[in-house]
Design an enzyme around this catalytic site. Sequence first.
Site, PDB file in Angstrom:
ATOM      1  N   LYS A 258      -1.927  -5.633   3.698  1.00  0.00           N
ATOM      2  CA  LYS A 258      -0.906  -6.400   4.419  1.00  0.00           C
ATOM      3  C   LYS A 258      -0.213  -5.498   5.446  1.00  0.00           C
ATOM      4  O   LYS A 258       0.077  -5.935   6.566  1.00  0.00           O
ATOM      5  CB  LYS A 258       0.119  -6.970   3.430  1.00  0.00           C
ATOM      6  CG  LYS A 258       1.083  -7.954   4.050  1.00  0.00           C
ATOM      7  CD  LYS A 258       2.138  -8.418   3.070  1.00  0.00           C
ATOM      8  CE  LYS A 258       1.627  -9.425   2.083  1.00  0.00           C
ATOM      9  NZ  LYS A 258       2.733 -10.051   1.306  1.00  0.00           N
TER      10      LYS A 258
ATOM     11  N   ASP B  26       6.550 -13.081   2.860  1.00  0.00           N
ATOM     12  CA  ASP B  26       6.000 -13.605   1.625  1.00  0.00           C
ATOM     13  C   ASP B  26       5.046 -14.701   2.047  1.00  0.00           C
ATOM     14  O   ASP B  26       5.384 -15.531   2.896  1.00  0.00           O
ATOM     15  CB  ASP B  26       7.074 -14.135   0.674  1.00  0.00           C
ATOM     16  CG  ASP B  26       6.520 -14.339  -0.732  1.00  0.00           C
ATOM     17  OD1 ASP B  26       5.803 -13.439  -1.224  1.00  0.00           O
ATOM     18  OD2 ASP B  26       6.785 -15.385  -1.325  1.00  0.00           O
TER      19      ASP B  26
ATOM     20  N   PHE C 287      -8.503 -10.073   2.470  1.00  0.00           N
ATOM     21  CA  PHE C 287      -8.055  -9.865   1.093  1.00  0.00           C
ATOM     22  C   PHE C 287      -7.519 -11.177   0.562  1.00  0.00           C
ATOM     23  O   PHE C 287      -7.458 -12.183   1.264  1.00  0.00           O
ATOM     24  CB  PHE C 287      -6.998  -8.752   1.017  1.00  0.00           C
ATOM     25  CG  PHE C 287      -5.769  -8.985   1.846  1.00  0.00           C
ATOM     26  CD1 PHE C 287      -4.611  -9.496   1.278  1.00  0.00           C
ATOM     27  CD2 PHE C 287      -5.754  -8.684   3.204  1.00  0.00           C
ATOM     28  CE1 PHE C 287      -3.471  -9.708   2.035  1.00  0.00           C
ATOM     29  CE2 PHE C 287      -4.614  -8.895   3.980  1.00  0.00           C
ATOM     30  CZ  PHE C 287      -3.476  -9.403   3.386  1.00  0.00           C
TER      31      PHE C 287
ATOM     32  N   TYR D 113      -7.182 -14.661  -0.845  1.00  0.00           N
ATOM     33  CA  TYR D 113      -8.034 -15.854  -0.875  1.00  0.00           C
ATOM     34  C   TYR D 113      -8.899 -15.993   0.382  1.00  0.00           C
ATOM     35  O   TYR D 113      -9.562 -17.021   0.560  1.00  0.00           O
ATOM     36  CB  TYR D 113      -7.168 -17.102  -1.049  1.00  0.00           C
ATOM     37  CG  TYR D 113      -6.407 -17.131  -2.350  1.00  0.00           C
ATOM     38  CD1 TYR D 113      -6.999 -17.587  -3.522  1.00  0.00           C
ATOM     39  CD2 TYR D 113      -5.086 -16.678  -2.413  1.00  0.00           C
ATOM     40  CE1 TYR D 113      -6.302 -17.595  -4.719  1.00  0.00           C
ATOM     41  CE2 TYR D 113      -4.380 -16.691  -3.607  1.00  0.00           C
ATOM     42  CZ  TYR D 113      -4.997 -17.151  -4.753  1.00  0.00           C
ATOM     43  OH  TYR D 113      -4.308 -17.161  -5.937  1.00  0.00           O
ATOM     44  N   ASP D 114      -8.915 -14.975   1.244  1.00  0.00           N
ATOM     45  CA  ASP D 114      -9.670 -15.054   2.499  1.00  0.00           C
ATOM     46  C   ASP D 114     -11.125 -15.488   2.329  1.00  0.00           C
ATOM     47  O   ASP D 114     -11.630 -16.280   3.131  1.00  0.00           O
ATOM     48  CB  ASP D 114      -9.609 -13.721   3.259  1.00  0.00           C
ATOM     49  CG  ASP D 114      -8.251 -13.461   3.892  1.00  0.00           C
ATOM     50  OD1 ASP D 114      -7.382 -14.350   3.859  1.00  0.00           O
ATOM     51  OD2 ASP D 114      -8.066 -12.341   4.423  1.00  0.00           O
TER      52      ASP D 114
ATOM     53  N   ARG E  71       0.313 -15.162   9.460  1.00  0.00           N
ATOM     54  CA  ARG E  71       1.226 -14.038   9.717  1.00  0.00           C
ATOM     55  C   ARG E  71       1.461 -13.873  11.210  1.00  0.00           C
ATOM     56  O   ARG E  71       2.584 -13.624  11.643  1.00  0.00           O
ATOM     57  CB  ARG E  71       0.665 -12.738   9.122  1.00  0.00           C
ATOM     58  CG  ARG E  71       0.902 -12.615   7.672  1.00  0.00           C
ATOM     59  CD  ARG E  71       0.679 -11.212   7.120  1.00  0.00           C
ATOM     60  NE  ARG E  71       0.731 -11.340   5.689  1.00  0.00           N
ATOM     61  CZ  ARG E  71      -0.314 -11.640   4.912  1.00  0.00           C
ATOM     62  NH1 ARG E  71      -1.514 -11.768   5.442  1.00  0.00           N
ATOM     63  NH2 ARG E  71      -0.176 -11.782   3.622  1.00  0.00           N
TER      64      ARG E  71
END
Length: 196
Positions: free
Chosen positions: A12, A69, A152, A154-155, A181
């Site tokens: 992230k 989040d 990463f 659930y991609d 994002r």
Amino acid sequence: MKFVLATQNPKKLTEMSAILSDLGVEVVSEADLGVKIEVEETGETFAENSLLKARAVMEATKLPAIADDSGLCVDALNGGPGVYSARYAGEGHDDAANNAKLLDALRDVPDEKRTARFCTSVALIRKGMPAVTANGSVEGRILRSSQGENGFGYDPLFYYEPLKKSFAQLTPEEKNSVSHRRRALESLCDKLRAEK
């Protein structure tokens, strides 16, 4: 202005740093500053959790802090796993376990009802100033098996129709250009520009 990215997740951190760099924002990580803040995510919404994290890191570092989040919201699961996305399979489980539980939960759901979206809420906390928050989402559907090696969470299961690929089949640059994002951070930067 320099912001601290309030995350311990290296993937992230890489993703958010790249997006914010594209938007002209300089960031440092908690690790760069020699701090490690563990925040219990007790919020009932993505926004509440992002505010909790940003506030804790700002208080520890005295620098403006950005936190996010994010999660996967599946229509057939009434919006779940939602804020519990990272711990869907239980505390201490990894992405593979979360993905396996999701596939099992959707086993009997037909393809046309496997609609979902990734949602993000970002928050910026600065000392003595009101919090700034923004949201972003991206629509897709859940595949019946993992596809792709990138990304990463659930991609590998999240199919993005406009590019005809799962998020894990996209290059980092492709994903960062369309992701939830990206949309949330762009909205946040727009709000900051409007302050001036």
